[in-house]
Each structure stands twice: as structure tokens, then as C-alpha cells.
Design an enzyme around this catalytic site. Structure first.
Site, mmCIF file in Angstrom:
data_model
loop_
_atom_site.group_PDB
_atom_site.id
_atom_site.type_symbol
_atom_site.label_atom_id
_atom_site.label_comp_id
_atom_site.label_asym_id
_atom_site.label_seq_id
_atom_site.Cartn_x
_atom_site.Cartn_y
_atom_site.Cartn_z
ATOM 1 N N GLU A 1 0.890 -1.180 0.000
ATOM 2 C CA GLU A 1 0.000 0.000 0.000
ATOM 3 C C GLU A 1 0.916 1.215 0.000
ATOM 4 O O GLU A 1 1.543 1.519 1.011
ATOM 5 C CB GLU A 1 -0.890 -0.007 1.247
ATOM 6 C CG GLU A 1 -1.817 -1.201 1.350
ATOM 7 C CD GLU A 1 -2.975 -1.120 0.378
ATOM 8 O OE1 GLU A 1 -3.237 -0.034 -0.175
ATOM 9 O OE2 GLU A 1 -3.622 -2.156 0.155
ATOM 10 N N GLU B 1 4.418 13.029 -4.954
ATOM 11 C CA GLU B 1 3.431 12.971 -3.879
ATOM 12 C C GLU B 1 3.717 14.130 -2.918
ATOM 13 O O GLU B 1 4.857 14.311 -2.488
ATOM 14 C CB GLU B 1 3.531 11.644 -3.112
ATOM 15 C CG GLU B 1 2.556 11.604 -1.944
ATOM 16 C CD GLU B 1 2.592 10.292 -1.159
ATOM 17 O OE1 GLU B 1 3.679 9.756 -0.926
ATOM 18 O OE2 GLU B 1 1.504 9.823 -0.774
HETATM 19 P P1 NAD Z 1 8.478 4.551 4.584
HETATM 20 O O1 NAD Z 1 8.429 3.687 3.375
HETATM 21 O O2 NAD Z 1 9.648 5.411 4.792
HETATM 22 O O3 NAD Z 1 8.370 3.649 5.899
HETATM 23 C C1 NAD Z 1 7.286 2.780 6.129
HETATM 24 C C2 NAD Z 1 7.745 1.637 7.016
HETATM 25 O O4 NAD Z 1 8.721 0.872 6.324
HETATM 26 C C3 NAD Z 1 8.405 2.069 8.313
HETATM 27 O O5 NAD Z 1 8.050 1.145 9.323
HETATM 28 C C4 NAD Z 1 9.890 1.967 7.993
HETATM 29 O O6 NAD Z 1 10.692 1.770 9.108
HETATM 30 C C5 NAD Z 1 9.895 0.733 7.107
HETATM 31 N N1 NAD Z 1 11.030 0.646 6.178
HETATM 32 C C6 NAD Z 1 11.756 1.656 5.635
HETATM 33 N N2 NAD Z 1 12.683 1.145 4.785
HETATM 34 C C7 NAD Z 1 12.519 -0.201 4.785
HETATM 35 C C8 NAD Z 1 13.173 -1.274 4.108
HETATM 36 N N3 NAD Z 1 14.182 -1.073 3.253
HETATM 37 N N4 NAD Z 1 12.748 -2.525 4.347
HETATM 38 C C9 NAD Z 1 11.716 -2.763 5.195
HETATM 39 N N5 NAD Z 1 11.059 -1.787 5.871
HETATM 40 C C10 NAD Z 1 11.467 -0.521 5.672
HETATM 41 O O7 NAD Z 1 7.122 5.363 4.552
HETATM 42 P P2 NAD Z 1 6.686 6.578 5.505
HETATM 43 O O8 NAD Z 1 7.381 7.814 5.079
HETATM 44 O O9 NAD Z 1 6.795 6.120 6.912
HETATM 45 O O10 NAD Z 1 5.123 6.669 5.154
HETATM 46 C C11 NAD Z 1 4.575 7.596 4.296
HETATM 47 C C12 NAD Z 1 4.243 6.952 2.971
HETATM 48 O O11 NAD Z 1 3.302 5.898 3.152
HETATM 49 C C13 NAD Z 1 3.583 7.910 1.990
HETATM 50 O O12 NAD Z 1 4.131 7.726 0.718
HETATM 51 C C14 NAD Z 1 2.121 7.478 2.016
HETATM 52 O O13 NAD Z 1 1.390 7.806 0.865
HETATM 53 C C15 NAD Z 1 2.259 6.012 2.198
HETATM 54 N N6 NAD Z 1 1.011 5.459 2.724
HETATM 55 C C16 NAD Z 1 0.263 4.642 1.921
HETATM 56 C C17 NAD Z 1 -0.940 4.126 2.384
HETATM 57 C C18 NAD Z 1 -1.784 3.219 1.545
HETATM 58 O O14 NAD Z 1 -2.608 2.531 2.107
HETATM 59 N N7 NAD Z 1 -1.602 3.173 0.236
HETATM 60 C C19 NAD Z 1 -1.388 4.458 3.666
HETATM 61 C C20 NAD Z 1 -0.606 5.307 4.447
HETATM 62 C C21 NAD Z 1 0.600 5.786 3.966
#
Ligand code: NAD
Length: 482
Positions: free
Chosen positions: A247, A384
Site C-alpha cells: 500500500e 506525492e
Molecule cells: P516509509 O516507506 O519510509 O516507511 C514505512 C515503514 O517501512 C516504516 O516502518 C519503515 O521503518 C519501514 N522501512 C523503511 N525502509 C525499509 C526497508 N528497506 N525494508 C523494510 N522496511 C522498511 O514510509 P513513511 O514515510 O513512513 O510513510 C509515508 C508513505 O506511506 C507515503 O508515501 C504514504 O502515501 C504512504 N502510505 C500509503 C498508504 C496506503 O494505504 N496506500 C497508507 C498510508 C501511507
């Protein structure tokens, strides 16, 4: 309790580096936690693996009953969990209560759905006498659930609910900046009767997440976060052909036509765009408004956005001001400022907001903005925008709006505001998104499958469809009975 890990039904020490969890409104350190190393992740996954056979064999109504009881207990702790969410995430209390409601309802929804899932049956020709073909659903095993910081609870429920009622066990990893509420939730799940090892929590950032994704005993990864992280996870999980749902980010368009109920459109788009300080995957991030109502739309939007008062989410604003919290991190704030500056450099006009507000020090505060004349190749249009900035474009008609709306790599949500059946039909079929709202935008339907197209993701959360993503469909052919 320790605020580090939750493994096999109890708090456990992590062995990685220290990490401070900050309040984004005050920048005060709330707690210092340690990251989980690959060894710590292994302990959690092993616990989930040991718990799996017992949980999978538990009668489905019993599993559902335990999830329902857990939701009841969590609801009794609403005040405490809401306050914790406000403190570590930064959102206003009112919004945290909204998120908490979705969180608990998500668990109730799957506890009710659990026993209603049906398989298939058919008679088959066979040389062994009459044969029956059955399709049954088996749980997958250990699920790695990786959650971002913007909705730490709702996005956890989206994964926990279907995973647990389907008979899987879970190792959850909250974002490194919002681990505290999730750890408390895990403790309460244990108190409510979720057996030891069925839900485990590891804290940490990318390294911890990758250890979870690549662990050989994790059979499925449920991820919410940025598109670039999703790509990396798909690559890692793909090596072992693990089941994955992603997601990811969005740049949702809202289309407003001349016959729209303009007040409803402005109000709903405003709430959607500025809720959670604009840090919502499904926020309307680009508005396309037809010429006939463009000026009225923009003027009304500006007058509403002027009312926002950035401040600590724990303290409500005085009416008629509206409270908006800080951006979650300094990095989020910087990215937003850079995106806005890029658009302004290329000729965009900021009609309201756009700067760091007076009188706010310490937190990552930003005055919500409305921007027009935004070049189509600027970062505000192509990336975004994860903060409280709404770019508005003038369009000729619905066809023009759909063309611009689809001109993005993202495809999460979209909305259209009109009662023209022909235009609605064009939007339903023409907008390249996983969900389209017509004359409304509601983010919390547990009943409706939700997920992205294009670079916004793979798979669906919510609805009966999400349950299917946590099971293996197995064919059984039975013959030779007489
Ligand atoms: P992010 O990808 O930086 O982090 C999300 C999670 O992934 C965190 O727990 C982080 O620690 C972990 N993570 C980071 N790098 C990783 C890796 N290499 N391997 C495994 N895990 C890893 O995202 P964010 O900045 O925390 O969240 C915001 C983003 O999430 C925005 O782009 C938003 O649109 C998206 N989002 C999408 C939905 C949806 O349902 N489509 C819902 C909410 C947020």
C-alpha cells in the site's frame, strides 16, 4: 513495561542502537528505545512460527472471539492510546480519536467476517467413483506487517485483523518514530487473551524491516509506506516468492464540475487535504476545477484554509480557528518546503499560507497553503505532496480533468463532484485509481476493498477481499468413498 520489543507474550530487550522517540510538536524526547537487530527479529519470528500451528488449528469462531475481546479491551483504553498517539505522531486529539475508532472497528469487522468465508465445491468425473472437488483456505504462516508513522493504529488493524482471523501469526514493525502506541497495543492484546507468540512487535528502521522481510520463516509481507520502499521490499520478498501486499504513495485527484454542490466539495476536499497535516495517502493532493466554478472554489477554499492554526495536537485551537498539528519530522517539512519553492520558482502563486507560522517554535509546523498557476512539470504536480498544500488547476471539462488526473505515476484514490451521470461514468471507468468517490470522500469503509494501481501498490486491504490475501487456496479432490 519496557518499550522495546514484544516477543512471545512478553516485553523483551532489543540489542541494537538507541533511538530517541520525539514529540513532533515539542521535539521533546518521549522515550529512548533500541532498534531490533537481525537476531532480535529472528527471536520474534521464531516465536510467531512456534505459535502458528496452535493458532491455525484454533476453531475460527474462537479466533474471532479473541480478536473481538481484544477490540473490547483496546476500546476501554481509548483515552490512554489516543494520548499516546497524539504525543508520538503529532496529530490533534480529535483526529487521533478518529483514527482510534477506525482501528477498533477494523478489528471488529474482521472478527465478524471470519466465520462467513466460504470455499467452493463441485462434483468431478473420476475413475475412482464419485469425486468431490473442494477449495479450502489455509493460513499462510508468519506474516511480517510493516507500518508507517502517519496512521500507526489504523494501518496496523488493516493487517492484524485479516491476518489473525485467517489463522496466521504476526510480527509487526511500526515506524521507528512511532513505536510506543503499538507496543502498548501488543501488551493489551496479550491481556485480552491473544496467545503468546501470535502477535509480536519489533522496533527499528529499514535494517530491522529488511531483516523481517528476508527472514526465511516469514511467508507473507504486508507493507504500507513509500513507493520507493515498496519497490525495495518487493525485490527482497521476490527472491523467495513471498506473498506481498504493498500500500504505497498517492497523488489523488479531485475533479469538480460546474453542477457540483460546491460547498460540500470544498469542505470535503479541505478536510481530506489538511487532515493529519496533509500526511495521508488518500488525501486529495491535486484539485481540477472547471472554469465556471473555479474562482468560487478557490476563494471559498482559501477562506477556510485561513482558519488553520498550527499547534500542539494535545491542545485544541480556540474557535473559529481549526487546529492542525506539525509535520511528523524535520525531513517531511523540508521536502514540503522544497516542493513548494520549486513550484513558486516556476511561476506558481501561493494564495494563503506556505511558511513557518509565527509564534511556533520547536515543532515542525507549517501554515497550510493553497497554490494556483502550478506548472505541470513542477514537483508539486509530479511528486506525492505529503503535507498541507493544495494545488488547484483550472480545466475545461470532465475529459480534460481526467486526462490531467491520470497524468501521474500514482493511482490510489480519486474523486469527482457532479450529478451528471455521463461524467460519473467517464470518471468511474476512466480514472486509473483503485478507488473513486462520487460526491463524497470517506476513508473508513472497512467493507470496501482499498488499494492502488500503477505505482500506488499491489493488493488490497479492507473488505472480504483482504482476507483472501492472508490465505492459500488449496484444492482437495476426494474420491474412492464407495
Ligand atoms: P516509509 O516507506 O519510509 O516507511 C514505512 C515503514 O517501512 C516504516 O516502518 C519503515 O521503518 C519501514 N522501512 C523503511 N525502509 C525499509 C526497508 N528497506 N525494508 C523494510 N522496511 C522498511 O514510509 P513513511 O514515510 O513512513 O510513510 C509515508 C508513505 O506511506 C507515503 O508515501 C504514504 O502515501 C504512504 N502510505 C500509503 C498508504 C496506503 O494505504 N496506500 C497508507 C498510508 C501511507
Amino acid at each position: 513495561m519496557t518499550t522495546q520489543l514484544w516477543i512471545d507474550g512478553e516485553a523483551a530487550e532489543a540489542t541494537g542502537a538507541d533511538r530517541e522517540v520525539q514529540n513532533p510538536a515539542t521535539l521533546a524526547t518521549i522515550e529512548t528505545v533500541k532498534d531490533a537487530t537481525a537476531d532480535d527479529v529472528d527471536r520474534a519470528v521464531q516465536a510467531a512460527h512456534r505459535a502458528f500451528p496452535g493458532w491455525a488449528a484454533t476453531d475460527v469462531t474462537k479466533r474471532a472471539g479473541i480478536v473481538r475481546k481484544a477490540a473490547d479491551l483496546l476500546a476501554q483504553h481509548r483515552e490512554e492510546l489516543v494520548a499516546s498517539l497524539v504525543q508520538e505522531q503529532g496529530k490533534p486529539t480529535l483526529e487521533a480519536k478518529g483514527e482510534f475508532g477506525h482501528f477498533v472497528n477494523g478489528l471488529y469487522f474482521y472478527s465478524e467476517l471470519a466465520s462467513k468465508v466460504r470455499g467452493g465445491y463441485q462434483e468431478l468425473p473420476s475413475q475412482f467413483g464419485r469425486s468431490y472437488g473442494l477449495t479450502i483456505r489455509r493460513p499462510l504462516g508468519v506474516v511480517g506487517a510493516i507500518v508507517p508513522w502517519n496512521f500507526p493504529l489504523t494501518l496496523l488493524a488493516n493487517k492484524l485483523g485479516p491476518a489473525l482471523v485467517a489463522g496466521n501469526t504476526v510480527v509487526a514493525k511500526p515506524a521507528e518514530t512511532t513505536p510506543l502506541t503499538t507496543l502498548r497495543v501488543a501488551e493489551l492484546l496479550g491481556e485480552a487473551g491473544v496467545p503468546a507468540g501470535v502477535v509480536n512487535v519489533v522496533t527499528g528502521a529499514a535494517e530491522t524491516g529488511e531483516a523481517l522481510v528476508t527472514h526465511p520463516l516469514v511467508r507473507r509481507v504486508a507493507f504500507t509506506g513509500q513507493t520507493s520502499t515498496g519497490q525495495r521490499i518487493a525485490e527482497l520478498a521476490g527472491r523467495d516468492l513471498k506473498r506481498v501486499s504493498l500500500e504505497l504513495g498517492g497523488s489523488d485527484p479531485s475533479i469538480v464540475l460546474a453542477d457540483a454542490d460546491l460547498d460540500a466539495a470544498v469542505k470535503t476536499i479541505q478536510i481530506g487535504r489538511y487532515w493529519n497535516c496533509g500526511q495521508m495517502c488518500l488525501a486529495p493532493k491535486r484539485a481540477f476545477v472547471v472554469d465556471e466554478v473555479y474562482d468560487r472554489f478557490v476563494d471559498t477554499m482559501v477562506s477556510r484554509v485561513e482558519r488553520y492554526e498550527p499547534g500542539n495536537g494535545a491542545e485544541p485551537a480556540e474557535k473559529p480557528k481549526l487546529r492542525i498539528g506539525p509535520l511528523h519530522t524535520a525531513r517531511q517539512l523540508q521536502t514540503l518546503q522544497d516542493q513548494l519553492a520549486d513550484a513558486v520558482d516556476r511561476g506558481a502563486k501561493v494564495l494563503v499560507g506556505g511558511g513557518v507560522p509565527d509564534g511556533t517554535s520547536g515543532g515542525h509546523f507549517f501554515q497550510p497553503a493553497v497554490v494556483v498557476d502550478v506548472p505541470r512539470d513542477s514537483r508539486l504536480a509530479t511528486e506525492e505532496v505529503f503535507g498541507p498544500v493544495l494545488p488547484v488547476w483550472r480545466v475545461d471539462d470532465v475529459d480534460h480533468a481526467i486526462e490531467l488526473a491520470n497524468d501521474t505515476e500514482y493511482g490510489l484514490g480519486s474523486s469527482i463532484w457532479t450529478r451528471d451521470a455521463g461524467a460519473i461514468d467517464k470518471a468511474m471507468n476512466g480514472l486509473e485509481t483503485g478507488i473513486t468517490w462520487v460526491n463524497q470522500m470517506h476513508y473508513g469503509y472497512d467493507e470496501m476493498p482499498f488499494g492502488g494501481t500503477k505505482m500506488s501498490g499491489v493488493g488490497r486491504e479492507h473488505g472480504a477481499e483482504a482476507l483472501e490475501e492472508y490465505v492459500e487456496i488449496k484444492s482437495v479432490v476426494v474420491g474412492g468413498l464407495h
